[in-house]
Design a protein around this motif. Sequence first.
Motif, PDB file in Angstrom:
ATOM      1  N   GLY A 288     -20.899  23.668  -6.028  1.00 32.19           N
ATOM      2  CA  GLY A 288     -19.582  23.125  -5.682  1.00 32.19           C
ATOM      3  C   GLY A 288     -19.673  21.687  -5.196  1.00 32.19           C
ATOM      4  N   ARG A 289     -20.699  21.394  -4.389  1.00 32.84           N
ATOM      5  CA  ARG A 289     -20.864  20.008  -3.906  1.00 32.84           C
ATOM      6  C   ARG A 289     -21.138  19.059  -5.067  1.00 32.84           C
ATOM      7  N   ALA A 290     -21.962  19.488  -6.013  1.00 34.29           N
ATOM      8  CA  ALA A 290     -22.253  18.635  -7.175  1.00 34.29           C
ATOM      9  C   ALA A 290     -20.975  18.375  -7.981  1.00 34.29           C
ATOM     10  N   LEU A 291     -20.151  19.412  -8.128  1.00 33.18           N
ATOM     11  CA  LEU A 291     -18.895  19.265  -8.880  1.00 33.18           C
ATOM     12  C   LEU A 291     -17.972  18.263  -8.183  1.00 33.18           C
ATOM     13  N   ALA A 292     -17.836  18.424  -6.857  1.00 30.99           N
ATOM     14  CA  ALA A 292     -16.924  17.550  -6.105  1.00 30.99           C
ATOM     15  C   ALA A 292     -17.415  16.096  -6.131  1.00 30.99           C
ATOM     16  N   HIS A 293     -18.730  15.899  -6.005  1.00 31.17           N
ATOM     17  CA  HIS A 293     -19.269  14.528  -6.053  1.00 31.17           C
ATOM     18  C   HIS A 293     -19.000  13.892  -7.416  1.00 31.17           C
ATOM     19  N   ALA A 294     -19.149  14.669  -8.494  1.00 26.18           N
ATOM     20  CA  ALA A 294     -18.916  14.114  -9.840  1.00 26.18           C
ATOM     21  C   ALA A 294     -17.449  13.721 -10.010  1.00 26.18           C
ATOM     22  N   LEU A 295     -16.554  14.513  -9.456  1.00 33.13           N
ATOM     23  CA  LEU A 295     -15.126  14.187  -9.555  1.00 33.13           C
ATOM     24  C   LEU A 295     -14.809  12.910  -8.779  1.00 33.13           C
ATOM     25  N   LEU A 296     -15.425  12.772  -7.598  1.00 30.74           N
ATOM     26  CA  LEU A 296     -15.221  11.537  -6.812  1.00 30.74           C
ATOM     27  C   LEU A 296     -15.741  10.327  -7.575  1.00 30.74           C
ATOM     28  N   ARG A 297     -16.952  10.484  -8.147  1.00 32.78           N
ATOM     29  CA  ARG A 297     -17.540   9.362  -8.906  1.00 32.78           C
ATOM     30  C   ARG A 297     -16.647   8.953 -10.063  1.00 32.78           C
ATOM     31  N   ALA A 298     -15.919   9.920 -10.649  1.00 28.81           N
ATOM     32  CA  ALA A 298     -15.039   9.602 -11.778  1.00 28.81           C
ATOM     33  C   ALA A 298     -13.701   9.034 -11.311  1.00 28.81           C
ATOM     34  N   GLY A 299     -13.528   8.906  -9.998  1.00 30.45           N
ATOM     35  CA  GLY A 299     -12.334   8.239  -9.480  1.00 30.45           C
ATOM     36  C   GLY A 299     -11.161   9.150  -9.165  1.00 30.45           C
TER      37      GLY A 299
ATOM     38  N   VAL B 247     -27.840  22.962 -14.123  1.00 33.07           N
ATOM     39  CA  VAL B 247     -28.170  22.987 -12.696  1.00 33.07           C
ATOM     40  C   VAL B 247     -27.428  21.833 -12.011  1.00 33.07           C
ATOM     41  N   PRO B 248     -27.271  21.919 -10.679  1.00 33.55           N
ATOM     42  CA  PRO B 248     -26.453  20.912  -9.981  1.00 33.55           C
ATOM     43  C   PRO B 248     -26.811  19.444 -10.290  1.00 33.55           C
ATOM     44  N   PRO B 249     -28.099  19.061 -10.369  1.00 31.14           N
ATOM     45  CA  PRO B 249     -28.374  17.635 -10.610  1.00 31.14           C
ATOM     46  C   PRO B 249     -27.845  17.111 -11.950  1.00 31.14           C
ATOM     47  N   ALA B 250     -27.613  18.016 -12.911  1.00 31.97           N
ATOM     48  CA  ALA B 250     -27.112  17.571 -14.230  1.00 31.97           C
ATOM     49  C   ALA B 250     -25.595  17.398 -14.245  1.00 31.97           C
TER      50      ALA B 250
ATOM     51  N   THR C 170      -5.358  14.756  -8.946  1.00 29.06           N
ATOM     52  CA  THR C 170      -5.730  15.316  -7.654  1.00 29.06           C
ATOM     53  C   THR C 170      -6.362  16.675  -7.911  1.00 29.06           C
ATOM     54  N   VAL C 171      -7.607  16.793  -7.514  1.00 33.80           N
ATOM     55  CA  VAL C 171      -8.357  18.005  -7.808  1.00 33.80           C
ATOM     56  C   VAL C 171      -8.853  18.608  -6.505  1.00 33.80           C
ATOM     57  N   SER C 172      -8.705  19.911  -6.375  1.00 29.49           N
ATOM     58  CA  SER C 172      -9.298  20.592  -5.219  1.00 29.49           C
ATOM     59  C   SER C 172     -10.532  21.358  -5.668  1.00 29.49           C
ATOM     60  N   VAL C 173     -11.534  21.348  -4.819  1.00 24.67           N
ATOM     61  CA  VAL C 173     -12.733  22.153  -5.075  1.00 24.67           C
ATOM     62  C   VAL C 173     -12.897  23.121  -3.913  1.00 24.67           C
ATOM     63  N   LEU C 174     -12.863  24.409  -4.230  1.00 20.52           N
ATOM     64  CA  LEU C 174     -13.056  25.439  -3.216  1.00 20.52           C
ATOM     65  C   LEU C 174     -14.434  26.041  -3.415  1.00 20.52           C
ATOM     66  N   GLY C 175     -15.255  25.966  -2.379  1.00 17.69           N
ATOM     67  CA  GLY C 175     -16.639  26.444  -2.479  1.00 17.69           C
ATOM     68  C   GLY C 175     -17.558  25.254  -2.631  1.00 17.69           C
ATOM     69  N   LEU C 176     -18.246  24.933  -1.536  1.00 13.22           N
ATOM     70  CA  LEU C 176     -19.122  23.751  -1.526  1.00 13.22           C
ATOM     71  C   LEU C 176     -20.565  24.168  -1.300  1.00 13.22           C
ATOM     72  N   GLY C 177     -21.016  25.119  -2.101  1.00 14.77           N
ATOM     73  CA  GLY C 177     -22.443  25.441  -2.118  1.00 14.77           C
ATOM     74  C   GLY C 177     -23.153  24.363  -2.920  1.00 14.77           C
ATOM     75  N   LEU C 178     -24.350  24.666  -3.383  1.00 14.88           N
ATOM     76  CA  LEU C 178     -25.124  23.677  -4.142  1.00 14.88           C
ATOM     77  C   LEU C 178     -24.337  23.172  -5.352  1.00 14.88           C
TER      78      LEU C 178
END
Length: 289
Positions: free
Chosen positions: A14-25, A121-124, A4-12
């Motif tokens: 932070g959103r990329a980080l959170a999406h990658a964590l979701l994709r990893a399950g 950068v976020p896309p990577a 269970t991971v929390s991401v605080l800060g959903l700028g460009l």
Amino acid sequence: SPATVSVLGLGLMGRALAHALLRAGHRVTVWNRTPSKADALVADGALLAPSAGDALRSADLTILCLTDDEAVRSLLGQDGVDLRGTTLVNLTSGSSAQARETARWAERRGARYLDGAIMAVPPAIGTADAVILHSGPRTAFEEHSPTLAALGTATYLGEDPGLASLYDAAGLTMMWSVLNAWLHGTAMLRTAGVDAASFAPFAQQIAVGVAGWLPGYAEQVDGGSFPAEVSALETDARAMSHLLDESEALGVSTELPRLFKALADRAVAAGHGSEQYPVLIEEFGRPTP
Ligand code: NDP
């Protein structure tokens, strides 16, 4: 097993980080000062926490990605934010001194703290190309590296929390130095009608060749002894004068050759002319006169 991971800060980023964590399950809880930035993440299965404190409480690991360190301190310093027992990975950019200070601050409040620097950068994010540097307690990194691996190539540098920022800065000076030198060379050749694309392969060959010298030169720097095995600094200094004259004659910028020559001239004046180039570490290792 998924964390269970929390991401605080959903700028460009932070959103990329959170999406990658979701994709990893992973189970991902998110929080942002402007909640609407969580919409796409919530649609993808993230849980939106009503407050930063709630987000922290629900996680094995909390990733911070805010504008700057001041934002991190003001957010985590709020009433109702309990850091006891949490592990923070702060991927917010900042200086090494800030990282060390924030580490001490968070540890005093009961958290485990890893600092991080994102060299991508976020896309990577979420690919091996995204190198993310970490420093702080080794045990915290080892425990969470399976989760951090979802974000990119997670690299551990050592216990000193300032190291991630320092390596980040050292990497930037490498990057800009190579790019500036390439652009200066390109500007010189363009005066003769040679385009950038024609110079690029030659420039690349030089950059790769010079990169190959680094391990041997590092031995000289670490050993504090600089025998001129291939050329002496005074020979380089003479070539720098030619580079400066040529740049001036061509009507292109002379800033880089002036900088090169100023450093080399100081080292020659200090009696290092017969030693090898890495003796300049002494000039780089002290404040500019
Ligand atoms: P953004 O400007 O897109 O996002 C900044 C985030 O910080 C937002 O979520 C913003 O909230 C939040 N924030 C700022 N101040 C506060 C505060 N006082 N309290 C709470 N939240 C706050 O920046 P990025 O996402 O691009 O960058 C974030 C970090 O990542 C920076 O440190 C940056 O240097 C680093 N980084 C970014 C890279 C990139 O390519 N983007 C590359 C490498 C590192 P709100 O949405 O409410 O404004």
